[in-house]
Scaffold this motif. Structure first.
Motif, PDB file in Angstrom:
ATOM      1  N   PHE A  47       1.012  -1.157  -0.016  1.00 51.93           N
ATOM      2  CA  PHE A  47       0.066  -0.028   0.138  1.00 51.93           C
ATOM      3  C   PHE A  47       1.025   1.264  -0.050  1.00 51.93           C
ATOM      4  O   PHE A  47       0.694   2.273  -0.511  1.00 51.93           O
ATOM      5  CB  PHE A  47      -1.136   0.008   1.075  1.00 51.93           C
ATOM      6  N   GLY A  48       1.983   1.217   0.867  1.00 52.13           N
ATOM      7  CA  GLY A  48       3.034   2.196   0.393  1.00 52.13           C
ATOM      8  C   GLY A  48       3.335   2.530  -0.873  1.00 52.13           C
ATOM      9  O   GLY A  48       3.687   3.529  -1.358  1.00 52.13           O
ATOM     10  N   ILE A  50       1.751   1.718  -3.528  1.00 46.70           N
ATOM     11  CA  ILE A  50       0.490   2.357  -4.408  1.00 46.70           C
ATOM     12  C   ILE A  50       0.382   3.624  -4.171  1.00 46.70           C
ATOM     13  O   ILE A  50       0.053   4.458  -5.263  1.00 46.70           O
ATOM     14  CB  ILE A  50      -0.894   1.494  -4.064  1.00 46.70           C
ATOM     15  N   GLU A  51       0.359   4.174  -2.685  1.00 45.59           N
ATOM     16  CA  GLU A  51       0.364   5.698  -2.625  1.00 45.59           C
ATOM     17  C   GLU A  51       1.501   6.144  -3.218  1.00 45.59           C
ATOM     18  O   GLU A  51       1.386   7.268  -3.796  1.00 45.59           O
ATOM     19  CB  GLU A  51       0.548   5.758  -0.832  1.00 45.59           C
ATOM     20  N   TRP A  53       2.974   5.514  -6.032  1.00 51.23           N
ATOM     21  CA  TRP A  53       2.691   5.602  -7.401  1.00 51.23           C
ATOM     22  C   TRP A  53       1.794   6.803  -7.783  1.00 51.23           C
ATOM     23  O   TRP A  53       1.915   7.421  -8.549  1.00 51.23           O
ATOM     24  CB  TRP A  53       2.064   4.314  -7.802  1.00 51.23           C
ATOM     25  N   GLN A  54       0.713   6.759  -6.991  1.00 48.90           N
ATOM     26  CA  GLN A  54      -0.335   7.761  -7.033  1.00 48.90           C
ATOM     27  C   GLN A  54       0.098   9.080  -7.013  1.00 48.90           C
ATOM     28  O   GLN A  54      -0.497  10.127  -7.660  1.00 48.90           O
ATOM     29  CB  GLN A  54      -1.518   7.512  -6.123  1.00 48.90           C
ATOM     30  N   GLU A  55       0.924   9.425  -5.968  1.00 49.10           N
ATOM     31  CA  GLU A  55       1.516  10.658  -5.920  1.00 49.10           C
ATOM     32  C   GLU A  55       2.753  11.109  -6.846  1.00 49.10           C
ATOM     33  O   GLU A  55       2.634  12.367  -7.083  1.00 49.10           O
ATOM     34  CB  GLU A  55       2.153  10.741  -4.531  1.00 49.10           C
TER      35      GLU A  55
END
Length: 87
Positions: A47-48, A50-51, A53-55
């Motif tokens: 999840f870190g 994925i975060e 990636w999104q940022e």
């Protein structure tokens, strides 16, 4: 921390297939495979990532599929008290 230490602490190998759209061609899907040792069921490393990636990455996420395999647990190890030598 070494790989064996991680496995003994409950970590397992997590593999994720990440589908994302190309920034300039929104109809095109690409895939990226990510793999690391992570703790189930919270998956903090996944999840870190994925975060992150999104940022930081321009390609918007479409979907993420992942699986987790706990290859080793502390009960798989046993203490050997003696040694037998055969000449």
């Amino acid at each position: 921390m070494g790989e064996t230490e991680l496995l003994l602490k409950g970590y397992g190998l997590t593999t994720a297939e990440i589908f994302y759209r190309l920034p300039d061609y929104q109809n095109v899907l690409q895939s990226y495979v990510w793999q690391d040792y992570d703790l189930a069921p919270d998956y903090p490393k996944l999840f870190g990532f994925i975060e992150f990636w999104q940022e930081n990455i321009e390609g918007p996420l479409h979907s993420v599929r992942f699986c987790h395999s706990k290859a080793l647990s502390p009960t798989d190890w046993r203490n050997v008290v003696g040694e037998l030598r055969y000449h």
